[in-house]
Design a protein around this motif. Structure first.
Motif, PDB file in Angstrom:
ATOM      1  N   THR A 169       0.934  -1.094  -0.016  1.00  0.00           N
ATOM      2  CA  THR A 169       0.031   0.126  -0.002  1.00  0.00           C
ATOM      3  C   THR A 169       0.656   1.181   0.091  1.00  0.00           C
ATOM      4  O   THR A 169       1.995   1.315   0.789  1.00  0.00           O
ATOM      5  N   PHE A 190      -1.165  -0.046  -4.298  1.00  0.00           N
ATOM      6  CA  PHE A 190      -2.700   0.329  -4.371  1.00  0.00           C
ATOM      7  C   PHE A 190      -2.502   1.567  -3.291  1.00  0.00           C
ATOM      8  O   PHE A 190      -1.787   1.478  -2.298  1.00  0.00           O
ATOM      9  N   LYS A 192      -5.064   1.893  -0.929  1.00  0.00           N
ATOM     10  CA  LYS A 192      -5.836   1.605  -0.013  1.00  0.00           C
ATOM     11  C   LYS A 192      -5.581   0.106   0.614  1.00  0.00           C
ATOM     12  O   LYS A 192      -5.238  -0.745  -0.274  1.00  0.00           O
ATOM     13  N   GLU A 195      -7.969  -2.388  -0.778  1.00  0.00           N
ATOM     14  CA  GLU A 195      -7.666  -2.677  -2.199  1.00  0.00           C
ATOM     15  C   GLU A 195      -6.369  -3.676  -2.426  1.00  0.00           C
ATOM     16  O   GLU A 195      -6.472  -4.543  -3.103  1.00  0.00           O
ATOM     17  N   GLN A 198      -7.465  -7.099  -1.475  1.00  0.00           N
ATOM     18  CA  GLN A 198      -8.283  -7.798  -2.366  1.00  0.00           C
ATOM     19  C   GLN A 198      -7.589  -8.296  -3.462  1.00  0.00           C
ATOM     20  O   GLN A 198      -7.821  -9.413  -4.293  1.00  0.00           O
TER      21      GLN A 198
END
Length: 296
Positions: A169, A190, A192, A195, A198
């Motif tokens: 992140t 990413f 977040k 995110e 995921q």
């Protein structure tokens, strides 16, 4: 998962040492008619500004349990978030007088520097580079950065990721450490935490590097993953942060953390949010550190 030996135990702030000082600015005077010193208006301190506003503005995470997240009722909760509510209660008389501003790892320092928030309570690891940009209070936890992989992954050690894709992140300690120390590794970034997790679940990367308490929590809620034993760098303290030079607010937070440590409020939050995410064989006696001092 047997994670007791791998865990960097939280450092609860009990009896923290408090510095002294304030960041009050001298009152401005008109150049044409300077006020006599005895009649000059008293400068307004930062705590007075918060009281006058009647609202404490705090930057928090919304997707990073157990530190800050939104529950099924749509409420902001978590170890850091509940500390912010208590700060508002003790400073303004009502825990509801806190305004939460959602931050991402990369936006925490800019939000402080641009005065969008009074305080950051968002799982912020203390590093020398960050300490040049913001002022940290005394710590309330300590953490290490590790990586999580699928249970059936062939990856066993950190170096096994050299020719693979590691998810991070943006702006996290993991992102900074890997960028500096493993510049040839392939990183998938990413904004977040949600995110990134995921993406790992979708198989877009071979591992996700993040603070270990976040990984332990997610692995417990999502069976089929394991945390690698190797750590990215040394363990480090986590602490609230204020704008650089805001000594008055920093000292107030230090005093508040000392009080909350003495009345075991921090331990209560630890039991509520953090302990359930850890291995059952974690020794509770290793949690509290006398004096609340950071120890290597």
């Amino acid at each position: 998962m047997k994670l007791g030996s791998a865990l960097m135990f939280p450092l609860l702030a009990a009896g923290l040492l408090v510095g002294c000082g304030n960041n009050n600015e001298a009152p401005k005077q008109a150049a044409s008619e300077p006020q006599p010193a005895a009649e000059a208006a008293a400068p307004q301190g930062y705590l007075d500004k918060i009281r006058e506003r009647d609202r404490l503005i705090v930057g928090v995470f919304s997707d990073k349990p157990p530190f800050g997240f939104v529950n099924e009722k749509g409420e902001y909760v978590g170890f850091d978030t509940d500390i912010a509510k208590r700060f508002a209660k003790d400073l303004l008389g009502d825990e509801k007088k806190v305004e939460f501003v959602v931050v991402e790892p990369a936006s925490r320092i800019p939000f402080l520097q641009s005065d969008k928030v009074d305080l950051i309570l968002a799982n912020m690891t203390v590093t020398p580079e960050r300490a040049e940009a913001v002022d940290f209070t005394n710590p309330n936890l300590r953490v290490a950065v590790q990586a999580i992989v699928a249970e059936d992954s062939a990856v066993r050690r950190l170096d096994d990721l050299a020719d693979k894709t590691t998810i991070v992140t943006t702006g996290t300690t993991a992102d900074i450490w890997l960028t500096q120390n493993r510049p040839d590794w392939k990183l998938l970034k990413f904004e977040k935490n949600s995110e990134s997790l995921q993406a790992l679940a979708n198989g877009r990367g071979d591992a996700y590097a993040q603070d270990n308490l976040v990984l332990f929590s997610w692995a417990k809620q999502n069976p089929g993953y394991r945390v690698l034993e190797d750590k990215l760098g040394d363990e480090a303290p986590i602490a609230p942060a204020v704008k650089k030079g805001n000594i008055e607010l920093r000292n107030w937070v230090d005093e508040e953390l000392a009080k909350l440590g003495e009345e075991q409020f921090l331990l209560k939050l630890y039991d509520q949010y953090v302990r359930p995410e850890l291995a059952d064989d974690t020794d509770p006696d290793s949690v509290i550190v006398e004096g609340g001092k950071w120890q290597e």
